[in-house]
Design an enzyme around this catalytic site. Sequence first.
Site, short mmCIF file in Angstrom:
data_model
loop_
_atom_site.label_atom_id
_atom_site.label_comp_id
_atom_site.label_asym_id
_atom_site.label_seq_id
_atom_site.Cartn_x
_atom_site.Cartn_y
_atom_site.Cartn_z
N HIS A 1 -0.49 5.36 -7.73
CA HIS A 1 -1.28 4.18 -7.33
C HIS A 1 -0.75 3.61 -6.01
CE1 HIS A 1 -3.30 0.19 -8.48
NE2 HIS A 1 -2.44 -0.20 -7.54
N GLU A 2 0.58 3.44 -5.93
CA GLU A 2 1.16 2.85 -4.71
C GLU A 2 1.00 3.80 -3.52
OE1 GLU A 2 1.66 -0.20 -5.09
OE2 GLU A 2 1.64 -0.08 -7.28
N GLY B 1 3.95 -4.42 -11.48
CA GLY B 1 4.47 -3.09 -11.75
C GLY B 1 5.16 -2.56 -10.50
N ALA B 2 4.50 -2.74 -9.36
CA ALA B 2 5.03 -2.25 -8.10
C ALA B 2 4.25 -2.90 -6.97
CB ALA B 2 4.91 -0.74 -8.02
N MET B 3 4.75 -2.74 -5.74
CA MET B 3 4.05 -3.28 -4.56
C MET B 3 4.08 -2.23 -3.47
SD MET B 3 2.46 -5.76 -3.03
CE MET B 3 1.89 -5.65 -1.32
N GLU B 4 2.91 -2.06 -2.83
CA GLU B 4 2.69 -0.91 -1.97
C GLU B 4 3.21 -1.03 -0.55
OE1 GLU B 4 0.29 -2.96 -3.28
OE2 GLU B 4 -1.23 -3.46 -1.80
N ASN B 5 4.21 -1.88 -0.28
CA ASN B 5 4.68 -2.07 1.10
C ASN B 5 4.77 -0.74 1.84
OD1 ASN B 5 5.54 -4.82 0.20
ND2 ASN B 5 7.02 -3.59 -0.92
N HIS C 1 -2.41 3.42 -2.10
CA HIS C 1 -2.50 2.21 -1.28
C HIS C 1 -2.10 2.45 0.18
CE1 HIS C 1 -3.64 -1.17 -3.72
NE2 HIS C 1 -2.64 -1.06 -4.56
N GLU D 1 -7.38 -2.47 -4.90
CA GLU D 1 -6.91 -2.19 -6.26
C GLU D 1 -7.79 -1.20 -7.03
OE1 GLU D 1 -4.06 -2.69 -6.78
OE2 GLU D 1 -3.64 -4.24 -5.30
ZN LIG Z 1 -2.25 -1.92 -6.42
#
Ligand SMILES: [Zn+2]
Length: 815
Positions: free
Chosen positions: A292-293, A258-262, A296, A315
Site C-alpha cells: 500500500h505504501e 498503520g504506516a505513512m507513505e513519506n 502511494h 487511499e
Molecule cells: Zn494510505
Amino acid sequence: MTSQSRSLQRTEAQERRALLSVTSYDIRLDLASEEETFGSVTTVRFTSHGGPTFVDLKPVRVKAVTLDGRRVDPALLDRGRLPLDTEDGEHELVVDAVMPFRNDGEGLHRSVDPADGRHYVYGMSFMDAAPSIFACFDQPDLKAPYTFHVRAPHDWVVLGNAPATNPEPGVWELATTPPLSTYFVTLVAGPYHLLRDEHDGIPLGLSARASLAADLDKDADELFTMTRQCFDEFHRLFGIRYPFGDYHQAFVPEFNAGAMENPGCVTLRDQLVFTSRVTRGARVLRATTVAHEMAHQWFGNIVTPQWWDDLWLNESFAEYMGNRVTADVTQYDDAWVHQAWARRQWGLVADQRPSTHPVAGNGAVDAVAALQDFDGISYAKGSSVLKQLNARLGDRVFFDGVIDHLDRHRFDNATMQDLFSSWEKAGAPDLGSFTTGWLRTAGPDTVALDRPAATLRRTSPPEHPADRAHVLRVARADKGTWRTTEVRIEGPETPFDAGDHPVIIDPYEDSWGVFPPDRLTVGALKTLLPSIADGALLAGVWNAVRSALHTAAIDPADVMDLVEARLPVEDTELTARHTLPWVLSTVVPLAGGDALARVHAAALRRLETSPAGSEIQLAALRTAVASGSDPQRLETWLAGSLPEGIEPDLDLRWRVLVRLAALGATDAATLDAALADEPTTVSRVEHTRARASLPTAEAKEYAWSRFTGEVDVPNYELEAAGLGMWRAGQEQLTAPYVARYFDDLPGTVAVRAGWVLAQAGDAFFPEGALDEDTLARTEALLSRADLDLSLRRRLSDRADQLRRMLAVRAAYPRS
Ligand SMILES: [Zn+2]
C-alpha cells in the site's frame, strides 16, 4: 499539545495558492540539545504576486523571524499562523523557533524505549502537523524541494526523504528532494538498527529500535523480498520509475496509523516487527501495508490531490493496488481473502452510518474535516469500487489512463476530473452513471433474496437514493457442494430462482453492498459451515452474517449457533475490525445468557482438534484466553503449561494477564512485577490495559486520570487504558463513569488534539453500557453546537451502533 491552532480552510488554501509559489525549503534542526524541545531554523524561498498571507507555525516559542532581512514581530503569531505582508516578487523568509517534541504520534514524536532507556524520534507531518516541525505553507498543493541539515546525538542515525551523509559525528546532511507536499516530509532519528540492500538501482533500507534488532533481522529477508517483488510489479504496471532515490522503511514506536507513505522514507508502526509468534493474518496485513505504501509513491507522492476532498485518489488507489500487487506477486496470494475478513465490514459499517460520505468529493471544508474521512469508505469501499472499475475498463485502458495522469501531473497536484479526462483519452466509455452511482453517492445497496418470489430485490438507502448496476456471483449449495452463477442486477427486481438451496450473494466481493442471508440459508449454514473449505467463501459467509446482524435481519441466537458450528478463528488477527472481536463485543452481549461460555467451549474444541503448531491452534488458544472465566485454567497457561505446538511468549503472557485482571484474579502488584520482568514497549502498553481492567475503584481512577490528561501518557497507553476500562461484570464499579464520560469528553480538547483526541474519545466510550440511558446521553452531547468535530464524528458513530444494537434487542427479545 492543544488545539490552539486553526484548521486551514479550503478557500484559504485556494487564495494562498493563487498568491504564492514556493521555490525551496532549507531546514536546520538541532535534536541534540534538549529532550523536551528542539531547535528549528527554516529558510523558505517563495514568489508572491503581492499581498497579505501567512505562514503556518506551531512552536513552543519563536526566537526570530525575518522576511527579506527585515524583522517580523513574532508576537503576531496567532493560533498557528504568522501573518506576512508580501510584495510582488521573490522573497526569503527565515524562522528561528523552538519546537516541541511530542508524544502523541504527530510532529516530531520522541519516545523512550523502556527496554534500554534509549531515545527515538520520528516525524509525522500528516495531516497538518508539519508546522510543529518547521515553518511552512502547509497545504498539499504548495510543493517544493527540501534540504535538511540535522544535528543529533553522536550515536544516532538520521534518515529522511533524501539520502543522508554523516560528514562528522552528530552532523547529518540530507540531499535535496524532488518537490514534496508538506504533509509527507519526514525525519527518522535515533540509535536505530539499520539494514541495507539494493534492488534495480534503488538503495533499500529497513530500520527499527535497537531492542528489536534481532526480530527485524529475522524478517528482513521476507521484507526485502516483497519490496523487490512489488517494485518490479509497480514498474511493470506504471512504466514510470520510482523517482525518490532511496526507499527506506522505518519501523517506528507509538505510530498512530498503520504506516505513512513519506517519499523515500516510509514510516510503519513497529508492532509490525513481530516480537512474538504471529498468525498468517498478521503477516498478510504487514505485506499489504508494505505494498500500500509503495503504491502511494505513485498515487499521492508523484501526483498529489490538490485538496483533501480527493483523498480517495490516494487511499482508494493505494488500497486497491496494495491488495492486488500483494496477491499477484508476493507469497501472500490470499491477500484478497484476508482483506475480506479484515476490511470489508470496516467499510460497509462506515457506509451505513449517518456519517457516511461519497468515496469521491467528500466536500472537506478543512483539514480536520478531511481527517474524519480516513475511514473504511475511503479505503475498503474505494478499493472495491476501483476493482469494479478495473473489471469494467480492462487493464489496458485502466493503466493507460493512470499512466497519462501520472505523466501529465508529475511532481504536481491534480483532481478527480484530471484522472477521468486521462481515462477518456485512453478510450474509456462514458463513465457518468458509474461515477454517479459508485463514487458520488454514499451508502450501500441491500440485495436480498425473496425466495418465494424467485427474485433478488435491490434497495438503496432512502436518504441516498441510487440506481446502481451490480455484476456479481451468487454461490448456491447443492448437497454440500457450492456452485457459483454470475448475476447482473440492473433494476430493483432481478429474477433468481434459488429453489430450496442455501444461497450466498456476492461471496467473492465482485460488488459492494449488504447481502444478508435468508432464513433457509441461515438454518442450512449451521450444518454446512464446518465443511466449507474455500477461504473466500467462508469470509463471504461471515460478512453476510455480520451485515445481517448489523441490520437486525438475523436473530443473535442464530448467530451464536453459527459461531458454535464453526468459530471463525480463520480470521486470525485480533484487531478491532475483525470477526472474533465482533463475536466478543457484539454477538455475546446481544445473545446474552451463556454466550461467552459457549464461545469459550467452542474455542477449546477448536484447540483440541487443530494440528499442533498450526495457526488455527494459536488463534483458538487466543480466543479461549479472551473468553475464559476459569482463573485456574488461565493460570496454568500462564505458568507455561500450553497445548503441544504453542510456546509461551510475551504476547501470550500478557493476553492471559489482561484476562486474569478483568476477572479480578490478579492484582496490581503482580502486573507491576510482570512489567518489571520484561520491560518492553509491548509490556508497557499491555500493563496499562491490564491495570485498567482490574475490578477495583483504584484501577478505574488509574484509567480515568489518563483520559482527562491528569496523567500524561503516550498515545498507545492512552488507548489501552480506555479499552481496559469497561469490562463485563464490573458494571457497579464503572456505572459512575458513564455520566463522567459525557461530562469530561468535551474538555479533552484542552489536553490533546488531532488523531489521539478522537481515538481516546472513542476508546473510553462506555461500550458496556448498552441501554437507552447511554444513547440519550450520547444524543444530548451531540446536540451541543460547540462539540469538537472529530469527537462529534466518533460519538455519532457510537450512537448509531447503540441504536442498532438496541434495535436487535427489540426485534429478538430474549425469553
Ligand atoms: Zn494510505
